[in-house]
Design an enzyme around this catalytic site. Structure first.
Site, PDB file in Angstrom:
ATOM      1  N   SER A  95       2.136   1.462  -4.527  1.00  0.00           N
ATOM      2  CA  SER A  95       2.550   2.748  -3.992  1.00  0.00           C
ATOM      3  C   SER A  95       4.041   2.724  -3.656  1.00  0.00           C
ATOM      4  CB  SER A  95       1.677   3.085  -2.776  1.00  0.00           C
ATOM      5  OG  SER A  95       1.613   4.462  -2.611  1.00  0.00           O
ATOM      6  N   HIS A 114      -6.667   4.909  -4.134  1.00  0.00           N
ATOM      7  CA  HIS A 114      -5.270   4.480  -4.210  1.00  0.00           C
ATOM      8  C   HIS A 114      -5.131   3.014  -3.776  1.00  0.00           C
ATOM      9  CE1 HIS A 114      -1.013   5.000  -4.342  1.00  0.00           C
ATOM     10  NE2 HIS A 114      -0.820   5.098  -3.040  1.00  0.00           N
TER      11      HIS A 114
HETATM   12  C1  MCU Z   1       2.970   6.515  -4.232  1.00  0.00           C
HETATM   13  O1  MCU Z   1       3.640   6.062  -3.083  1.00  0.00           O
HETATM   14  C2  MCU Z   1       3.767   6.819  -1.916  1.00  0.00           C
HETATM   15  C3  MCU Z   1       4.175   8.236  -2.200  1.00  0.00           C
HETATM   16  O2  MCU Z   1       5.378   8.224  -2.958  1.00  0.00           O
HETATM   17  C4  MCU Z   1       4.399   8.969  -0.900  1.00  0.00           C
HETATM   18  O3  MCU Z   1       4.718  10.312  -1.116  1.00  0.00           O
HETATM   19  C5  MCU Z   1       3.198   8.891  -0.004  1.00  0.00           C
HETATM   20  O4  MCU Z   1       3.538   9.412   1.237  1.00  0.00           O
HETATM   21  O5  MCU Z   1       2.834   7.546   0.165  1.00  0.00           O
HETATM   22  C6  MCU Z   1       2.548   6.803  -0.994  1.00  0.00           C
HETATM   23  C7  MCU Z   1       2.204   5.431  -0.488  1.00  0.00           C
HETATM   24  O6  MCU Z   1       3.069   4.601  -0.309  1.00  0.00           O
HETATM   25  O7  MCU Z   1       0.924   5.237  -0.135  1.00  0.00           O
HETATM   26  C8  MCU Z   1       0.561   4.020   0.447  1.00  0.00           C
END
Ligand code: MCU
Length: 388
Positions: free
Chosen positions: A206, A339
Site C-alpha cells: 500500500s 487489501h
Molecule cells: C494504496 O495505499 C494507500 C492509499 O494510497 C491511500 O489513499 C490510503 O489512505 O491508504 C492506502 C494504504 O496505505 O493502506 C494501508
C-alpha cells in the site's frame, strides 16, 4: 613489429568517427536540468531523449535512465542524496550510523535469518512483510516511518532523514525511505551479517508499496523489487488514473494524493492537477528498475486503479522487452482480495521471481502479466524498439 603496421590502419579505418563521437556523448550522459512541459495525455515515450533524439542502443538507454531519474527527482520525488557515508555494527540488530555534511543520524534494522549457513539473500520489508517470505530468505525489518513520517501534511519534513538533511529538504517520504534502504545496503556491504548484499529485495504494501517501488527504482543495488498494492503513486500511471477518475471510477489521483500525505516531494504539488505536463509517468518508474528484477503485485480494488496499474505496468514491461529482458519484470494483479492480504493465486508468480532473483535458481518468469482487461495501446503513441 607486424602489429605496428596493422594497428595504425585499424585506428584510422575501423575506429574512425562517427562511432567515437557517439561513445563520447554516451559516456558523458548530459543530464538536463529542465524538462519538457508540453501537455501530453499519452504516456511519455521512454525511447526518446528529452531533446527529441531517439534511444537506439542499450548505452543510450543508460543515459536516458539518468535523465528520466533527474526528471522524477525534479518533479515528483525530490533530490535523492548520494553522498552519505555509513558505519554499522551488529548482526541480528544492525545498527547504522549515516553521516553527511558533518552531521549524523542513527537507525537500526532487525535481521531474521534462516537457519543453516549463509550467506543468505534477504528481503527488506517496510514495516512488516505482507508477502510470505520463503525459507532460505532472510527478512530485514525496516521502520520506514522513523526515517520520514507519513502522517498527513503536518508530518512533512519529520524523521531522521530530515534531521540529517534539514526539514526543508525536497525529498518526499518515499525518497527519504529509499535513501535509508541505500544505507542498509552500505551496512550489509560493511558488516558480515550473513546476508549477501547482492541478493537483496525490497517489499512493502500500500503506502509502503509506493515506497518499495521508489526504492527499487532509486537504489541500484536492489536485485528485486516487490511492491505490493502500491496503486497510485506506485504501479499506477498518473495520467491513466486521472482518465479513470474522469470516467467515473473511485480512484486515487495525483490531485488527491498531494493533500492526503507527504509521500511525494513538494515539487509535485504544482503538477498534481496537470499530470499531463509531467515529463515522465510511472511506466518509467519501472524503467528505472530495469533490467533488475521487478514483480509488481496488485489487487483489483478501485482506489488502487486496477486498469491504471495494469496498463501502466504493461507499458513498463515494454521497456524490459526493448532491453531484451522481458522476463525480468512481471505484473500479478488479477482478482480482488482484502487489501494487503496475499492471495494464493499470486503465490506461483512470487515464488518464481524470488527463486530467480534472490535464490539464484532457475525459474520461469516469462510473460507474467495478469490483471483486468486494460489496453496499453490506448495510452501510448510509441512503439518499443529492440535496443542493440
Ligand atoms: C494504496 O495505499 C494507500 C492509499 O494510497 C491511500 O489513499 C490510503 O489512505 O491508504 C492506502 C494504504 O496505505 O493502506 C494501508
Amino acid at each position: 613489429m607486424k602489429y605496428s603496421i596493422i594497428l595504425p590502419f585499424l585506428a584510422t579505418t575501423v575506429l574512425a568517427a562517427p562511432a567515437p563521437l557517439l561513445d563520447e556523448r554516451q559516456a558523458t550522459c548530459s543530464v538536463p536540468s529542465s524538462f519538457p512541459s508540453t501537455a501530453n495525455s499519452k504516456l511519455p515515450n521512454p525511447f526518446k531523449f528529452f531533446n527529441g533524439q531517439s534511444v537506439t542502443t542499450k548505452a543510450d538507454w543508460e543515459c536516458r535512465q539518468k535523465e528520466v531519474q533527474a526528471a522524477f527527482e525534479a518533479q515528483e520525488l525530490g533530490t535523492f542524496p548520494t553522498t552519505a557515508t555509513v558505519t554499522a555494527s551488529g548482526t541480528s540488530t544492525l545498527s547504522i550510523t549515516a553521516s553527511d555534511n558533518g552531521k549524523s543520524i542513527q537507525f537500526s534494522v532487525s535481521i531474521k535469518k534462516p537457519s543453516g549457513s549463509g550467506p543468505f539473500p534477504a528481503i527488506i520489508a517496510y514495516g512488516a512483510a505482507s508477502i510470505p517470505v520463503p525459507n532460505g530468505v532472510a527478512t530485514i525489518t525496516f521502520n520506514n516511518d522513523q526515517i520520514a513520517a507519513q502522517s498527513g501534511q503536518q508530518s512533512r519534513g519529520q524523521g531522521r532523514f530530515f534531521d540529517l538533511y534539514g526539514s526543508g529538504h525536497s525529498a518526499g517520504a518515499t525518497t527519504a525511505w529509499a535513501w535509508a534502504v541505500d544505507r542498509i545496503i552500505d551496512a550489509l556491504e560493511k558488516v558480515d551479517t550473513g546476508i549477501d548484499p547482492k541478493r537483496v529485495g525490497v517489499t512493502g504494501c500500500s503506502r509502503n508499496g509506493k515506497g518499495a517501488f521508489v526504492a527499487a527504482a532509486l537504489v541500484k543495488r536492489i536485485a528485486l523489487g516487490l511492491p505490493q498494492e502500491s496503486g497510485s503513486g506506485g504501479a499506477a500511471c498518473w495520467r491513466i488514473s486521472d482518465s479513470e477518475k474522469a470516467a467515473g471510477k473511485n480512484i486515487q489521483t495525483p490531485g488527491q494524493i498531494i493533500g492526503e500525505n507527504v509521500w511525494f516531494s513538494k515539487n509535485f504539488n504544482s503538477f498534481a492537477n496537470k499530470a499531463t505536463t509531467l515529463a515522465t509517468d510511472h511506466h518509467q518508474l519501472a524503467g528505472l528498475v530495469a533490467p533488475r528484477g521487478l514483480l509488481v503485485i496488485e489487487n483489483e480494488i478501485d482506489w488502487l486503479g486496477p486498469v491504471s496499474t495494469t496498463a501502466c505496468m504493461k507499458a513498463g514491461r515494454l521497456i524490459y522487452k526493448a532491453l531484451g529482458v522481458p522476463d525480468n519484470m512481471g505484473f500479478t494483479g488479477k482478482g480482488n482480495h482484502n487489501h494487503c492480504s496475499f492471495p494464493s493465486n499470486q503465490q506461483a508468480d512470487l515464488t518464481a521471481f524470488i527463486n530467480k532473483f534472490l535464490l539464484n535458481q532457475s525459474a520461469n518468469t516469462a510473460d507474467i502479466e495478469k490483471g483486468p482487461t486494460a489496453d496499453v495501446n490506448k495510452y501510448i503513441d510509441w512503439t518499443a524498439p529492440t535496443l542493440s
